[in-house]
Motif scaffolding. Sequence first.
Motif, PDB file in Angstrom:
ATOM      1  N   GLU A  18      29.180 -19.802   7.194  1.00  0.00           N
ATOM      2  CA  GLU A  18      29.711 -20.733   8.209  1.00  0.00           C
ATOM      3  C   GLU A  18      28.729 -21.035   9.340  1.00  0.00           C
ATOM      4  N   VAL A  19      27.507 -20.491   9.241  1.00  0.00           N
ATOM      5  CA  VAL A  19      26.570 -20.689  10.361  1.00  0.00           C
ATOM      6  C   VAL A  19      26.204 -22.166  10.542  1.00  0.00           C
ATOM      7  N   ASP A  20      26.322 -22.957   9.474  1.00  0.00           N
ATOM      8  CA  ASP A  20      25.922 -24.374   9.590  1.00  0.00           C
ATOM      9  C   ASP A  20      26.953 -25.230  10.333  1.00  0.00           C
ATOM     10  N   LYS A  21      27.991 -24.586  10.892  1.00  0.00           N
ATOM     11  CA  LYS A  21      28.999 -25.325  11.688  1.00  0.00           C
ATOM     12  C   LYS A  21      28.793 -25.123  13.186  1.00  0.00           C
ATOM     13  N   TYR A  22      27.899 -24.211  13.577  1.00  0.00           N
ATOM     14  CA  TYR A  22      27.836 -23.787  14.987  1.00  0.00           C
ATOM     15  C   TYR A  22      26.410 -23.730  15.532  1.00  0.00           C
ATOM     16  N   GLY A  23      26.314 -23.523  16.845  1.00  0.00           N
ATOM     17  CA  GLY A  23      25.049 -23.151  17.472  1.00  0.00           C
ATOM     18  C   GLY A  23      24.865 -21.661  17.233  1.00  0.00           C
ATOM     19  N   ILE A  24      23.708 -21.255  16.722  1.00  0.00           N
ATOM     20  CA  ILE A  24      23.499 -19.854  16.307  1.00  0.00           C
ATOM     21  C   ILE A  24      22.392 -19.207  17.136  1.00  0.00           C
ATOM     22  N   ALA A  25      22.639 -17.955  17.547  1.00  0.00           N
ATOM     23  CA  ALA A  25      21.732 -17.236  18.455  1.00  0.00           C
ATOM     24  C   ALA A  25      20.585 -16.551  17.727  1.00  0.00           C
ATOM     25  N   ARG A  26      19.443 -16.486  18.429  1.00  0.00           N
ATOM     26  CA  ARG A  26      18.433 -15.465  18.099  1.00  0.00           C
ATOM     27  C   ARG A  26      18.490 -14.472  19.260  1.00  0.00           C
ATOM     28  N   PRO A  27      19.234 -13.368  19.070  1.00  0.00           N
ATOM     29  CA  PRO A  27      19.402 -12.409  20.181  1.00  0.00           C
ATOM     30  C   PRO A  27      18.200 -11.478  20.281  1.00  0.00           C
ATOM     31  N   ARG A  28      17.945 -10.946  21.462  1.00  0.00           N
ATOM     32  CA  ARG A  28      16.994  -9.836  21.568  1.00  0.00           C
ATOM     33  C   ARG A  28      17.810  -8.558  21.611  1.00  0.00           C
ATOM     34  N   GLY A  29      17.632  -7.722  20.578  1.00  0.00           N
ATOM     35  CA  GLY A  29      18.395  -6.481  20.486  1.00  0.00           C
ATOM     36  C   GLY A  29      19.779  -6.724  19.902  1.00  0.00           C
ATOM     37  N   ASP A  30      20.560  -5.642  19.785  1.00  0.00           N
ATOM     38  CA  ASP A  30      21.876  -5.806  19.175  1.00  0.00           C
ATOM     39  C   ASP A  30      23.001  -5.343  20.106  1.00  0.00           C
ATOM     40  N   GLY A  31      22.736  -5.455  21.411  1.00  0.00           N
ATOM     41  CA  GLY A  31      23.748  -5.053  22.389  1.00  0.00           C
ATOM     42  C   GLY A  31      24.890  -6.061  22.494  1.00  0.00           C
ATOM     43  N   THR A  32      25.914  -5.669  23.246  1.00  0.00           N
ATOM     44  CA  THR A  32      27.040  -6.579  23.510  1.00  0.00           C
ATOM     45  C   THR A  32      26.584  -7.705  24.426  1.00  0.00           C
ATOM     46  N   ILE A  33      25.676  -7.354  25.351  1.00  0.00           N
ATOM     47  CA  ILE A  33      25.072  -8.354  26.249  1.00  0.00           C
ATOM     48  C   ILE A  33      23.584  -8.371  25.909  1.00  0.00           C
ATOM     49  N   PHE A  34      23.031  -9.552  25.672  1.00  0.00           N
ATOM     50  CA  PHE A  34      21.636  -9.597  25.213  1.00  0.00           C
ATOM     51  C   PHE A  34      20.923 -10.832  25.753  1.00  0.00           C
ATOM     52  N   PRO A  35      19.606 -10.694  26.010  1.00  0.00           N
ATOM     53  CA  PRO A  35      18.829 -11.878  26.342  1.00  0.00           C
ATOM     54  C   PRO A  35      18.758 -12.771  25.103  1.00  0.00           C
ATOM     55  N   LEU A  36      18.852 -14.065  25.320  1.00  0.00           N
ATOM     56  CA  LEU A  36      18.837 -15.011  24.212  1.00  0.00           C
ATOM     57  C   LEU A  36      17.416 -15.548  24.052  1.00  0.00           C
ATOM     58  N   GLU A  37      16.836 -15.328  22.874  1.00  0.00           N
ATOM     59  CA  GLU A  37      15.457 -15.792  22.659  1.00  0.00           C
ATOM     60  C   GLU A  37      15.418 -17.229  22.187  1.00  0.00           C
ATOM     61  N   ASP A  38      16.479 -17.638  21.491  1.00  0.00           N
ATOM     62  CA  ASP A  38      16.531 -19.018  20.997  1.00  0.00           C
ATOM     63  C   ASP A  38      17.962 -19.282  20.547  1.00  0.00           C
ATOM     64  N   VAL A  39      18.271 -20.549  20.378  1.00  0.00           N
ATOM     65  CA  VAL A  39      19.572 -20.926  19.838  1.00  0.00           C
ATOM     66  C   VAL A  39      19.356 -22.208  19.030  1.00  0.00           C
ATOM     67  N   VAL A  40      19.970 -22.235  17.841  1.00  0.00           N
ATOM     68  CA  VAL A  40      19.708 -23.335  16.905  1.00  0.00           C
ATOM     69  C   VAL A  40      21.029 -23.988  16.533  1.00  0.00           C
ATOM     70  N   GLU A  41      21.098 -25.317  16.594  1.00  0.00           N
ATOM     71  CA  GLU A  41      22.338 -26.020  16.270  1.00  0.00           C
ATOM     72  C   GLU A  41      22.475 -26.203  14.758  1.00  0.00           C
ATOM     73  N   LYS A  42      23.582 -25.730  14.225  1.00  0.00           N
ATOM     74  CA  LYS A  42      23.944 -25.905  12.815  1.00  0.00           C
ATOM     75  C   LYS A  42      22.796 -25.649  11.832  1.00  0.00           C
ATOM     76  N   PRO A  43      22.215 -24.441  11.840  1.00  0.00           N
ATOM     77  CA  PRO A  43      21.152 -24.147  10.872  1.00  0.00           C
ATOM     78  C   PRO A  43      21.748 -23.916   9.476  1.00  0.00           C
ATOM     79  N   SER A  44      20.916 -24.033   8.445  1.00  0.00           N
ATOM     80  CA  SER A  44      21.370 -23.650   7.102  1.00  0.00           C
ATOM     81  C   SER A  44      21.434 -22.113   7.081  1.00  0.00           C
ATOM     82  N   PRO A  45      22.213 -21.517   6.159  1.00  0.00           N
ATOM     83  CA  PRO A  45      22.293 -20.056   6.107  1.00  0.00           C
ATOM     84  C   PRO A  45      20.911 -19.415   5.943  1.00  0.00           C
TER      85      PRO A  45
END
Length: 296
Positions: free
Chosen positions: A171-198
Amino acid sequence: MQTVDIDVAVVPVAGLGTRLLPATKSQPKEMLPVGRKPVVQYVVEELTRVGIHQILFITGRRKASIENHFDMDHALIQLLREQGKEELLAQLEFERAPVQYFYTRQRRQLGLGHAVLHARHFVGQRPFVVALGDSIIGLHAQSRVIERMKEVFVDQDADAVIAFETVPPHEVDKYGIARPRGDGTIFPLEDVVEKPSPEEAPSNLAIAARYIFSPRIFDALERTGFGAGGEIQLTDAIRLLIQEGGNVYGIRLAPGERRYDIGNFPSYFRAFVEFALADDLYGPDLRAYLQGLLHT
Ligand code: UTP
């Protein structure tokens, strides 16, 4: 460190809602009921519960019923009072919420980013919340994620804080998808991509319809061209903000804080059934009815 309280929200409701045709031919998708209330009422209740006192709706053609819904209906109140229908009067309590409503029209539906840009003059130099008018967070909108987002915004002196939820990889191709730094609940966002392919998706963390921005987002939006679907994408402006050194954070929704997206039928149907089943008065009966249906 910013000390200002964040008490202004922008609620975009101008989208055409074509995925819900014919239901949305002459009524806004944001007014479709989920259980007892229209979607957008849950959104406003969530906002007022976390200290929002001004709401700017970005509306469009065929959206006048939203404005009517939040207006005070004196004639109806009077009638119910005369008839002694106290329990129905209680259903209009939301009209008294301590919030001031503002409306402006997006005259051409050029995308969510374009809609948010309409708030620039109103917002001025204040940080502000964006809450999509077609998405409820948490069963009966019991989420306080915006409160946590406000804390992160202030603690990190952020330019943006965005809510995310995990979605299935297909379902990632329906949304804006994060490139998070780390796997915390709160994280710096390194990038975000609109509707990427899986295959291209940097994670399966999808933007979950709630944002807090500093006014810096408007400068990014001004310079954002047409992206996915030929629309000015809010996600692309966030990406630009990050690339230009903006301090952008993500926060995961808590386990009990699902996002109910009313923008497509499968997810609208699921939301309606879940909310109706959780209805104090009618839920138990519906549960028995559905069990009967499923076992015949
Ligand atoms: P969607 O991405 O679901 O688009 O909008 P849509 O146009 O409403 O629906 P479809 O694709 O035709 O079925 C997400 C949010 O952004 C708002 C919508 O109202 C919704 O709250 N939006 C979208 C705008 O305000 N303006 C736009 O131009 C597009």
